[in-house]
Design a protein around this motif. Structure first.
Motif, PDB file in Angstrom:
ATOM      1  N   CYS A  18       0.858  -1.190   0.000  1.00  0.00           N
ATOM      2  CA  CYS A  18       0.000   0.000   0.000  1.00  0.00           C
ATOM      3  C   CYS A  18       0.895   1.242   0.000  1.00  0.00           C
ATOM      4  CB  CYS A  18      -0.930   0.000   1.212  1.00  0.00           C
ATOM      5  SG  CYS A  18      -2.144  -1.333   1.182  1.00  0.00           S
ATOM      6  N   PRO A  19       1.163   1.820  -1.162  1.00  0.00           N
ATOM      7  CA  PRO A  19       2.048   2.987  -1.230  1.00  0.00           C
ATOM      8  C   PRO A  19       1.370   4.295  -0.818  1.00  0.00           C
ATOM      9  CG  PRO A  19       1.929   1.777  -3.324  1.00  0.00           C
ATOM     10  CD  PRO A  19       0.783   1.341  -2.485  1.00  0.00           C
ATOM     11  N   ALA A  20       0.068   4.229  -0.545  1.00  0.00           N
ATOM     12  CA  ALA A  20      -0.680   5.459  -0.272  1.00  0.00           C
ATOM     13  C   ALA A  20      -1.484   5.310   1.019  1.00  0.00           C
ATOM     14  CB  ALA A  20      -1.567   5.798  -1.467  1.00  0.00           C
ATOM     15  N   LYS A  21      -2.815   5.312   0.904  1.00  0.00           N
ATOM     16  CA  LYS A  21      -3.658   5.268   2.098  1.00  0.00           C
ATOM     17  C   LYS A  21      -3.719   3.881   2.727  1.00  0.00           C
ATOM     18  CE  LYS A  21      -7.028   9.050   1.988  1.00  0.00           C
ATOM     19  NZ  LYS A  21      -8.465   9.385   1.937  1.00  0.00           N
ATOM     20  N   GLN A  22      -4.101   3.879   4.001  1.00  0.00           N
ATOM     21  CA  GLN A  22      -4.271   2.637   4.733  1.00  0.00           C
ATOM     22  C   GLN A  22      -5.498   1.880   4.242  1.00  0.00           C
ATOM     23  OE1 GLN A  22      -6.597   3.044   8.590  1.00  0.00           O
ATOM     24  NE2 GLN A  22      -5.468   4.981   8.599  1.00  0.00           N
ATOM     25  N   LEU A  23      -5.485   0.578   4.450  1.00  0.00           N
ATOM     26  CA  LEU A  23      -6.638  -0.258   4.122  1.00  0.00           C
ATOM     27  C   LEU A  23      -7.628  -0.225   5.285  1.00  0.00           C
ATOM     28  CD1 LEU A  23      -4.892  -3.346   2.517  1.00  0.00           C
ATOM     29  CD2 LEU A  23      -6.587  -1.885   1.392  1.00  0.00           C
ATOM     30  N   PRO A  24      -8.877   0.204   5.038  1.00  0.00           N
ATOM     31  CA  PRO A  24      -9.842   0.289   6.129  1.00  0.00           C
ATOM     32  C   PRO A  24     -10.562  -1.027   6.414  1.00  0.00           C
ATOM     33  CG  PRO A  24     -10.818   1.176   4.151  1.00  0.00           C
ATOM     34  CD  PRO A  24      -9.401   0.783   3.802  1.00  0.00           C
ATOM     35  N   HIS A  52      -1.783   7.876  10.602  1.00  0.00           N
ATOM     36  CA  HIS A  52      -2.786   8.869  10.201  1.00  0.00           C
ATOM     37  C   HIS A  52      -3.619   8.280   9.046  1.00  0.00           C
ATOM     38  CE1 HIS A  52      -0.814  11.496  12.958  1.00  0.00           C
ATOM     39  NE2 HIS A  52       0.302  11.555  12.243  1.00  0.00           N
ATOM     40  N   GLN A  53      -3.672   8.952   7.895  1.00  0.00           N
ATOM     41  CA  GLN A  53      -4.428   8.431   6.754  1.00  0.00           C
ATOM     42  C   GLN A  53      -3.672   7.337   6.012  1.00  0.00           C
ATOM     43  OE1 GLN A  53      -5.394  11.624   4.084  1.00  0.00           O
ATOM     44  NE2 GLN A  53      -6.965  12.473   5.424  1.00  0.00           N
ATOM     45  N   PHE A  54      -2.373   7.264   6.234  1.00  0.00           N
ATOM     46  CA  PHE A  54      -1.512   6.465   5.375  1.00  0.00           C
ATOM     47  C   PHE A  54      -1.313   5.032   5.885  1.00  0.00           C
ATOM     48  CE2 PHE A  54      -0.084  10.939   5.118  1.00  0.00           C
ATOM     49  CZ  PHE A  54      -0.443  11.188   3.795  1.00  0.00           C
ATOM     50  N   ALA A  55      -0.823   4.188   4.982  1.00  0.00           N
ATOM     51  CA  ALA A  55      -0.506   2.802   5.327  1.00  0.00           C
ATOM     52  C   ALA A  55       0.920   2.735   5.858  1.00  0.00           C
ATOM     53  CB  ALA A  55      -0.668   1.917   4.096  1.00  0.00           C
ATOM     54  N   GLY A  56       1.142   3.400   6.983  1.00  0.00           N
ATOM     55  CA  GLY A  56       2.479   3.557   7.527  1.00  0.00           C
ATOM     56  C   GLY A  56       3.064   4.889   7.107  1.00  0.00           C
ATOM     57  N   ASP A  57       4.130   5.310   7.775  1.00  0.00           N
ATOM     58  CA  ASP A  57       4.743   6.586   7.410  1.00  0.00           C
ATOM     59  C   ASP A  57       5.464   6.458   6.076  1.00  0.00           C
ATOM     60  OD1 ASP A  57       7.191   5.318   7.952  1.00  0.00           O
ATOM     61  OD2 ASP A  57       7.418   6.280   9.903  1.00  0.00           O
ATOM     62  N   ASP A  58       5.961   7.580   5.566  1.00  0.00           N
ATOM     63  CA  ASP A  58       6.575   7.583   4.246  1.00  0.00           C
ATOM     64  C   ASP A  58       7.744   6.604   4.160  1.00  0.00           C
ATOM     65  OD1 ASP A  58       4.771   9.562   3.632  1.00  0.00           O
ATOM     66  OD2 ASP A  58       6.235  11.188   3.548  1.00  0.00           O
ATOM     67  N   ALA A  59       8.561   6.550   5.210  1.00  0.00           N
ATOM     68  CA  ALA A  59       9.733   5.676   5.204  1.00  0.00           C
ATOM     69  C   ALA A  59       9.333   4.207   5.100  1.00  0.00           C
ATOM     70  CB  ALA A  59      10.574   5.910   6.459  1.00  0.00           C
ATOM     71  N   LEU A  60       8.293   3.807   5.835  1.00  0.00           N
ATOM     72  CA  LEU A  60       7.839   2.413   5.790  1.00  0.00           C
ATOM     73  C   LEU A  60       7.261   2.076   4.428  1.00  0.00           C
ATOM     74  CD1 LEU A  60       7.214  -0.305   7.100  1.00  0.00           C
ATOM     75  CD2 LEU A  60       5.029   0.652   7.862  1.00  0.00           C
ATOM     76  N   ARG A  61       6.443   2.974   3.888  1.00  0.00           N
ATOM     77  CA  ARG A  61       5.809   2.693   2.604  1.00  0.00           C
ATOM     78  C   ARG A  61       6.852   2.584   1.486  1.00  0.00           C
ATOM     79  NH1 ARG A  61       3.096   7.073   3.788  1.00  0.00           N
ATOM     80  NH2 ARG A  61       3.111   7.926   1.659  1.00  0.00           N
ATOM     81  N   ALA A  62       7.849   3.452   1.524  1.00  0.00           N
ATOM     82  CA  ALA A  62       8.915   3.386   0.519  1.00  0.00           C
ATOM     83  C   ALA A  62       9.727   2.102   0.673  1.00  0.00           C
ATOM     84  CB  ALA A  62       9.815   4.608   0.633  1.00  0.00           C
ATOM     85  N   ALA A  63      10.074   1.752   1.906  1.00  0.00           N
ATOM     86  CA  ALA A  63      10.890   0.560   2.146  1.00  0.00           C
ATOM     87  C   ALA A  63      10.138  -0.710   1.771  1.00  0.00           C
ATOM     88  CB  ALA A  63      11.320   0.512   3.613  1.00  0.00           C
ATOM     89  N   ASP A  64       8.842  -0.740   2.070  1.00  0.00           N
ATOM     90  CA  ASP A  64       8.020  -1.909   1.756  1.00  0.00           C
ATOM     91  C   ASP A  64       7.983  -2.150   0.249  1.00  0.00           C
ATOM     92  OD1 ASP A  64       6.497  -4.016   2.842  1.00  0.00           O
ATOM     93  OD2 ASP A  64       4.608  -2.973   2.409  1.00  0.00           O
ATOM     94  N   GLY A  83      -5.836   6.257  -3.043  1.00  0.00           N
ATOM     95  CA  GLY A  83      -6.087   7.272  -2.021  1.00  0.00           C
ATOM     96  C   GLY A  83      -5.209   8.484  -2.246  1.00  0.00           C
ATOM     97  N   TYR A  84      -4.206   8.643  -1.402  1.00  0.00           N
ATOM     98  CA  TYR A  84      -3.187   9.678  -1.582  1.00  0.00           C
ATOM     99  C   TYR A  84      -1.921   9.257  -0.858  1.00  0.00           C
ATOM    100  CZ  TYR A  84      -0.317  13.796  -1.115  1.00  0.00           C
ATOM    101  OH  TYR A  84       0.756  14.652  -1.150  1.00  0.00           O
ATOM    102  N   GLY A  85      -0.772   9.514  -1.478  1.00  0.00           N
ATOM    103  CA  GLY A  85       0.478   9.259  -0.792  1.00  0.00           C
ATOM    104  C   GLY A  85       1.623   8.796  -1.668  1.00  0.00           C
ATOM    105  N   THR A  86       1.336   8.277  -2.853  1.00  0.00           N
ATOM    106  CA  THR A  86       2.407   7.743  -3.696  1.00  0.00           C
ATOM    107  C   THR A  86       3.406   8.817  -4.093  1.00  0.00           C
ATOM    108  OG1 THR A  86       0.815   6.127  -4.564  1.00  0.00           O
ATOM    109  CG2 THR A  86       2.901   6.344  -5.724  1.00  0.00           C
ATOM    110  N   ILE A  87       2.923  10.017  -4.343  1.00  0.00           N
ATOM    111  CA  ILE A  87       3.819  11.099  -4.759  1.00  0.00           C
ATOM    112  C   ILE A  87       4.796  11.488  -3.642  1.00  0.00           C
ATOM    113  CG2 ILE A  87       2.432  13.106  -4.036  1.00  0.00           C
ATOM    114  CD1 ILE A  87       3.049  14.275  -6.880  1.00  0.00           C
TER     115      ILE A  87
END
Length: 299
Positions: A18-24, A52-64, A83-87
């Motif tokens: 999930c590079p952007a929003k969290q899964l609800p 927050h809104q994201f599937a982990g902070d930016d560092a986690l999402r990038a590393a994943d 959602g939002y967050g890939t950028i």
């Protein structure tokens, strides 16, 4: 030259991130379907992460995502949702290994940022299609189209439009995705080259004036003048304004591109709808448009 990743085969490992929003909610039913296709599904840490809104902070999402881009055992990576967050993480990703060993990346909506970057900078094909978060509501035809795109089946469509098309024939590489995100990456290394391409567009929740503004930005920057063809997908969930804009999304887009000569089709099933058909970015597409119908054949 845009590279085509190897097609999947039964027994292959794929990853969901999930590079952007969290899964609800759970995506276990989607994972079960992918397993029915003969795939082994690996869940990234971001599938269950929350920041927050994201599937982990930016560092986690990038590393994943980075880990699965580099892992030779993973043959495809599917975004769990948009959602939002890939950028926020695209510039933190290293595609040096991926360039040597490309694999299929799948998603739509906010994931357009990643798909656009793959075309523009990494020079690989990718798939704009259903994500696990949308599988439960997805039409059988849209899921079958995703399976065909991943496994090397025939990907072709015939669709009837409700808004009058501009007839014609075109062949060229397919580019496109979510209009808002395509505009967001303009001026960056993730910006696709629009010249001599077939462009497809979709968006959700945008007012007509916003669609008008973004389309005029593309026109003023020269992106629309040298296309070979235009495919207009779903523009839905538009909240009526107290003072109407006076034109539907289709009318807005037609007014902006009517001066050009290339074929244009409307209401194609791609975007934030149940029948979101898979579109292979970077692949050669043959487009045949009649007044009320369109036929698309990927080569």
């Amino acid at each position: 030259m845009i590279k085509q990743p190897p097609y999947l085969k039964k027994g292959d490992k794929i990853a969901i991130v999930c590079p952007a929003k969290q899964l609800p909610r759970s995506i276990e039913s989607a994972i079960a379907l992918l397993e029915q296709w003969g795939l082994t599904v690996i869940r990234g840490k971001t599938v269950s992460a929350v920041h927050h809104q994201f599937a982990g902070d930016d560092a986690l999402r990038a590393a994943d995502l980075q880990g699965f881009l580099d892992d030779p055992e993973i043959k495809a990576v599917i975004a769990g949702r948009g959602g939002y967050g890939t950028i926020r993480i695209i510039d933190d990703l290293d595609f040096s290994t991926f360039k040597r060993y490309p694999k299929w990346i799948v998603g739509f909506s906010d994931i357009t940022v990643l798909l656009s970057h793959l075309f523009a900078e990494v020079k690989t094909q990718s798939i704009h299609g259903q994500m696990p978060y949308t599988f439960d509501e997805a039409s059988p035809a849209s899921l079958e189209s995703l399976k065909a795109a991943l496994f090397g089946g025939t990907v072709s469509y015939h669709h009837t439009s409700t808004f009058e098309n501009r007839s014609g024939h075109a062949e060229g590489l397919l580019i496109g995705g979510n209009l808002t995100l395509l505009v967001a990456v303009q001026g960056s290394e993730s910006e696709m080259d629009y010249n001599d391409k077939i462009l497809f567009l979709e968006d959700v929740g945008e007012h007509e004036y916003s669609i008008d503004r973004m389309m005029r930005m593309l026109k003023r920057s020269g992106k629309l003048a040298k296309l070979k063809g235009l495919i207009v997908g779903a523009f839905n969930e538009i909240t009526p304004e107290s003072i109407p804009f006076g034109a539907s999304p289709e009318q807005v887009i037609w007014d902006i591109v009517k001066e050009y000569n290339y074929p244009v089709c409307f209401n194609f099933p791609t975007g934030h709808i149940d029948d979101n058909r898979a579109m292979v970015l970077g692949r050669e597409l043959k487009m045949s448009v009649q007044e009320k119908s369109v036929t698309l054949n990927f080569k």
